[in-house]
Design a protein around this motif. Structure first.
Motif, short mmCIF file in Angstrom:
data_model
loop_
_atom_site.label_atom_id
_atom_site.label_comp_id
_atom_site.label_asym_id
_atom_site.label_seq_id
_atom_site.Cartn_x
_atom_site.Cartn_y
_atom_site.Cartn_z
N TRP A 163 -79.12 -14.31 -58.16
CA TRP A 163 -77.75 -14.03 -58.56
C TRP A 163 -77.70 -13.12 -59.78
O TRP A 163 -76.83 -12.24 -59.87
CB TRP A 163 -77.01 -15.33 -58.81
N ALA A 164 -78.58 -13.34 -60.73
CA ALA A 164 -78.64 -12.46 -61.90
C ALA A 164 -78.93 -11.02 -61.48
O ALA A 164 -78.34 -10.06 -62.00
CB ALA A 164 -79.70 -12.96 -62.88
N SER B 112 -77.60 -15.10 -68.94
CA SER B 112 -76.95 -16.31 -68.47
C SER B 112 -75.96 -15.96 -67.36
O SER B 112 -75.17 -15.03 -67.51
CB SER B 112 -76.22 -17.01 -69.63
N VAL B 113 -76.01 -16.69 -66.25
CA VAL B 113 -75.14 -16.44 -65.10
C VAL B 113 -74.16 -17.60 -64.96
O VAL B 113 -74.56 -18.76 -64.90
CB VAL B 113 -75.96 -16.28 -63.80
N HIS B 114 -72.87 -17.26 -64.93
CA HIS B 114 -71.81 -18.28 -64.84
C HIS B 114 -70.97 -18.02 -63.59
O HIS B 114 -69.97 -17.31 -63.64
CB HIS B 114 -70.92 -18.21 -66.09
N PRO B 115 -71.36 -18.59 -62.44
CA PRO B 115 -70.60 -18.34 -61.22
C PRO B 115 -69.23 -19.02 -61.23
O PRO B 115 -69.02 -20.04 -61.89
CB PRO B 115 -71.48 -18.96 -60.12
N LEU C 65 -69.06 -13.27 -59.78
CA LEU C 65 -69.82 -13.92 -58.72
C LEU C 65 -69.08 -15.17 -58.28
O LEU C 65 -68.81 -16.07 -59.08
CB LEU C 65 -71.22 -14.30 -59.23
N VAL D 177 -75.74 -9.41 -59.68
CA VAL D 177 -74.68 -9.04 -60.62
C VAL D 177 -75.08 -7.81 -61.43
O VAL D 177 -74.30 -6.87 -61.61
CB VAL D 177 -74.35 -10.22 -61.55
N SER D 178 -76.31 -7.80 -61.92
CA SER D 178 -76.78 -6.67 -62.74
C SER D 178 -76.85 -5.39 -61.92
O SER D 178 -76.44 -4.31 -62.37
CB SER D 178 -78.16 -6.99 -63.33
#
Length: 241
Positions: free
Chosen positions: A86-87, A131-134, A103, A90-91
């Motif tokens: 997921w990171a 840091s990924v915050h879905p 996301l 998004v990137s």
């Protein structure tokens, strides 16, 4: 392997982008009013042999300018590898399209939804590099729609609700309300939502069997010539043709 149930959970956003408005309200975000929605390629593979694909990617362009990307993932179970994937998604999308990226993870059970909310921190020891915050949709925040009239007012949301709550104890009542609401819809919509639910619920699950039974009846007053019966029979005949 990607399952049919997985496909239905995110495909509805591509085919019915009007679902974004109620979804954003569910997530306590300002809905993208009067926005143009464009489906982008989900391929995020670079010039390397490893293939990477997001389930769905939408570009949302509000009428007053700006815009953002919405990467949508359907998640059926907890997966520790997803944090890195997921990171990357998004990137990559932010770098390629030069737009902010959100996301959205769609889950059909509470345990997976709780896990998917994260946050997922990448780094070493106490130092977080990324840091990924879905955003998460699941049984905990998608409304349960039991009223046929309410379902008829927004068939897209009602269908999405039925997909999300397929394992809920009230699933039979949810599906019954949706089946009755189908009687007021146009034949094309009836065919689309019926097929999507057959795929998304699974043919052999209790909810899938319930849905097939509901739609095989088509009306609660057979032979009475009601609008629901006429619409259902017309849609069925056109579908068979």
């Amino acid at each position: 392997m990607v399952s049919s149930r997985h496909e239905a959970a995110h495909r509805i956003f591509q085919d019915r982008p009007e679902l974004l408005a109620p979804v954003f309200r569910i997530l306590d975000l300002p809905p993208p009013e009067k926005a143009a929605v464009e489906v982008l390629t989900p391929d995020v593979t670079e010039a390397r042999p490893l293939e990477r694909r997001v389930d769905s990617v939408l570009r949302v362009k509000p009428y007053d300018g700006g815009g953002f990307l919405l990467a949508i993932e359907a998640q059926g179970r907890c997966d520790p590898d997803k944090a890195v994937n997921w990171a990357y998604y998004v990137s990559y999308l932010a770098a390629k399209y030069k737009h902010p990226v959100l996301l959205l993870v769609v889950c059909q059970d509470k345990a997976t939804a709780d896990w998917a909310a994260g946050p997922f921190r990448l780094g070493m020891d106490d130092w977080t590099t990324l840091s990924v915050h879905p955003l998460v949709l699941g049984p905990g925040n998608v409304p349960v729609i039991l009223d046929p009239e309410e379902a008829a007012q927004d068939l897209t949301l009602a269908t999405f609700s039925a997909l999300t709550h397929g394992s809920h104890r009230d699933a039979p009542a949810i599906l019954k309300a949706l089946a009755r609401a189908m009687g007021t819809a146009d034949p094309d919509s009836v065919r689309y939502y019926t097929e999507l639910l057959e795929i998304g619920l699974g043919a052999k699950t209790p909810a899938g069997i319930t849905w097939r039974n509901e739609m095989s009846v088509g009306t609660y007053f057979p032979g009475r010539g009601t609008l629901i019966e006429e619409t259902f029979l017309k849609g069925k005949a056109e579908g068979e043709a």
